[in-house]
Design a protein around this motif. Sequence first.
Motif, short mmCIF file in Angstrom:
data_model
loop_
_atom_site.label_atom_id
_atom_site.label_comp_id
_atom_site.label_asym_id
_atom_site.label_seq_id
_atom_site.Cartn_x
_atom_site.Cartn_y
_atom_site.Cartn_z
N GLY A 62 28.74 43.20 24.21
CA GLY A 62 29.60 42.74 23.22
C GLY A 62 29.54 41.14 23.33
O GLY A 62 30.34 40.60 22.69
N ALA A 63 29.15 40.58 24.67
CA ALA A 63 29.43 39.34 24.90
C ALA A 63 28.12 38.58 24.87
O ALA A 63 27.15 38.97 24.85
N ARG A 64 28.13 37.14 24.89
CA ARG A 64 27.06 36.12 24.84
C ARG A 64 26.52 36.10 26.17
O ARG A 64 27.39 35.74 27.15
N PRO A 65 25.26 36.57 26.47
CA PRO A 65 24.88 36.29 27.86
C PRO A 65 24.84 34.77 28.02
O PRO A 65 24.47 33.98 27.49
N LEU A 66 25.51 34.54 29.36
CA LEU A 66 25.79 33.11 29.86
C LEU A 66 24.73 32.61 30.98
O LEU A 66 24.61 33.57 32.10
N SER A 67 23.64 31.77 30.71
CA SER A 67 22.76 31.61 31.80
C SER A 67 23.59 31.14 33.25
O SER A 67 24.33 30.26 33.13
N ALA A 68 22.96 31.58 34.22
CA ALA A 68 23.46 31.06 35.59
C ALA A 68 22.75 30.47 36.62
O ALA A 68 22.96 29.82 37.42
N HIS A 69 21.05 31.07 36.27
CA HIS A 69 20.46 30.64 37.35
C HIS A 69 18.95 30.83 36.65
O HIS A 69 18.82 31.62 35.81
N SER A 70 17.96 29.68 36.81
CA SER A 70 16.48 29.97 36.22
C SER A 70 15.56 29.56 37.52
O SER A 70 15.67 28.56 38.01
N HIS A 71 14.62 30.42 37.72
CA HIS A 71 13.65 30.17 38.85
C HIS A 71 12.36 30.60 38.25
O HIS A 71 11.85 31.61 37.64
N LYS A 72 11.47 29.32 38.16
CA LYS A 72 10.08 29.54 37.60
C LYS A 72 8.85 29.19 38.50
O LYS A 72 9.10 28.49 39.44
N ALA A 73 7.90 29.89 38.31
CA ALA A 73 6.73 29.60 39.30
C ALA A 73 5.55 29.51 38.30
O ALA A 73 5.26 30.56 37.44
N GLU A 74 4.68 28.62 38.35
CA GLU A 74 3.75 28.47 37.16
C GLU A 74 2.41 29.35 37.98
O GLU A 74 2.16 29.18 38.99
N LEU A 75 1.79 30.39 37.31
CA LEU A 75 0.99 31.34 37.85
C LEU A 75 -0.58 31.07 37.01
O LEU A 75 -1.55 31.35 37.37
N ARG A 76 -0.14 31.04 35.52
CA ARG A 76 -1.33 30.97 34.80
C ARG A 76 -2.32 32.25 34.80
O ARG A 76 -3.54 31.99 34.97
N LEU A 77 -1.75 33.45 34.64
CA LEU A 77 -2.39 34.55 34.80
C LEU A 77 -3.50 34.60 33.56
O LEU A 77 -4.55 35.20 33.95
N ALA A 78 -3.34 34.18 32.54
CA ALA A 78 -4.27 34.15 31.40
C ALA A 78 -5.46 33.47 31.88
O ALA A 78 -6.50 33.77 31.09
N GLN A 79 -5.66 32.56 32.81
CA GLN A 79 -6.53 31.70 33.09
C GLN A 79 -7.20 32.18 34.33
O GLN A 79 -8.30 31.68 34.85
N LEU A 80 -6.64 33.50 34.98
CA LEU A 80 -7.01 33.80 36.37
C LEU A 80 -8.11 35.21 36.05
O LEU A 80 -8.24 35.70 36.90
N LEU A 81 -8.35 35.64 34.88
CA LEU A 81 -9.26 36.65 34.50
C LEU A 81 -10.65 36.24 34.77
O LEU A 81 -11.32 35.20 34.31
N ASP A 82 -11.43 37.17 35.32
CA ASP A 82 -12.82 37.07 35.66
C ASP A 82 -13.72 37.39 34.45
O ASP A 82 -12.96 37.77 33.40
N ASP A 83 -14.85 37.59 34.51
CA ASP A 83 -15.75 37.66 33.36
C ASP A 83 -15.40 39.04 32.68
O ASP A 83 -16.18 39.45 31.65
N SER A 84 -15.09 40.00 33.62
CA SER A 84 -14.73 41.47 33.08
C SER A 84 -13.58 41.47 32.66
O SER A 84 -13.02 42.73 32.16
N GLY A 85 -12.70 40.57 32.52
CA GLY A 85 -11.18 40.63 32.13
C GLY A 85 -10.14 41.03 32.98
O GLY A 85 -9.17 41.37 32.78
N ALA A 86 -10.64 41.10 34.33
CA ALA A 86 -9.83 41.77 35.39
C ALA A 86 -9.07 40.37 35.97
O ALA A 86 -9.68 39.34 36.25
N ILE A 87 -8.02 40.74 36.59
CA ILE A 87 -7.17 39.63 37.47
C ILE A 87 -7.76 40.03 38.72
O ILE A 87 -7.44 41.06 39.31
N GLY A 88 -8.52 38.80 39.28
CA GLY A 88 -9.01 38.95 40.69
C GLY A 88 -7.92 39.04 41.71
O GLY A 88 -6.97 38.93 41.74
N PRO A 89 -8.63 39.53 42.71
CA PRO A 89 -7.55 39.41 44.27
C PRO A 89 -6.88 38.49 44.50
O PRO A 89 -5.70 38.64 44.88
N ASP A 90 -7.39 37.13 44.44
CA ASP A 90 -6.38 36.02 44.70
C ASP A 90 -5.22 35.92 43.63
O ASP A 90 -4.24 35.48 43.87
#
Length: 314
Positions: free
Chosen positions: A23-51
């Motif tokens: 019933g209340a508006r969520p109030l932001s208290a903290h934000s933690h971000k890390a750039e990962l770019r998973l969409a650009q880490l897919l190999d030719d088979s469409g898999a996310i590689g070990p790294d």
Amino acid sequence: MRLGVLDVGSNTVHLLVVDAHPGARPLSAHSHKAELRLAQLLDDSGAIGPDGVDRLISVVQEALQAAEDKGVEDLLPFATSAVREASNADEVLARVKAETGVQLQVLSGAEEARLTFLAVRRWFGWSAGKLLVLDIGGGSLEIAFGIDEEPDAAVSLPLGAGRLTAGWLPGDPADPEDIRALRRHVRAEIARTVGEFSRFGPPDHVVATSKTFKQLARIAGAARSAEGLYVQRDLKRESLEAWVPQLAGMTTAQRAELPGVSEGRAGQLLAGALVAEGAMDLFGVEALEICPWALREGVILRHLDHMPVTVTPA
């Protein structure tokens, strides 16, 4: 209570900590971000590689530590298109669970669209009438339409800014022929869905969420984020159409110097602009308003909706 929502997206892993109760508006208290770019880490088979999986696990562990440090009582972890569409998604999810204890809920594209729509509806309220909501992520474009909290139509298209940049725009600056080819592709994909929405009639209010739309609005003259959540920010199609050829002629470094454009997002801004322009054109949108709430807030709101309400005796 203090809630944390862990969003494993196509571009970033984002922990949002909020203070909230039903019933209340969520109030932001903290934000933690890390750039990962998973969409650009897919190999030719469409898999996310070990790294890529190793990096994901490391970032999730960092987010867990941040959540603990901030006193999060309940964590809502989810993943979107990059994990959803990876050919080794089950393996990735299993490794994340085994090494971090986090069970990521993989949202479908339609669920993304519906939860984003819920957040937008709650932000603007019932007086906004019929809403058309557009959301450009790293891996997909979500479109939703409706007059209630549950949209009448919701679709997800593989038109995310990161995905398109990696697959269609290898040059820096991008080759004009590549840009034209991407423009045709984007518009053909969006055009297939227009009829599904037009049968409901015109919207009363058109809204966009996501970092891509926020940055496009900012370079077109919208207020800075420092001016606060409640300042109205609009994006006109006329302004966007004027900016697209300028963005097309810029290098990534030059785009990063534009107001409100982060270095990490500058490379995919052109692809995002082509998607935004195509969607606004094909849906007949002259102007739209930017909503500060999106998918993460929708996940939180839906969670709160399902919590029991405690009534204190008089």
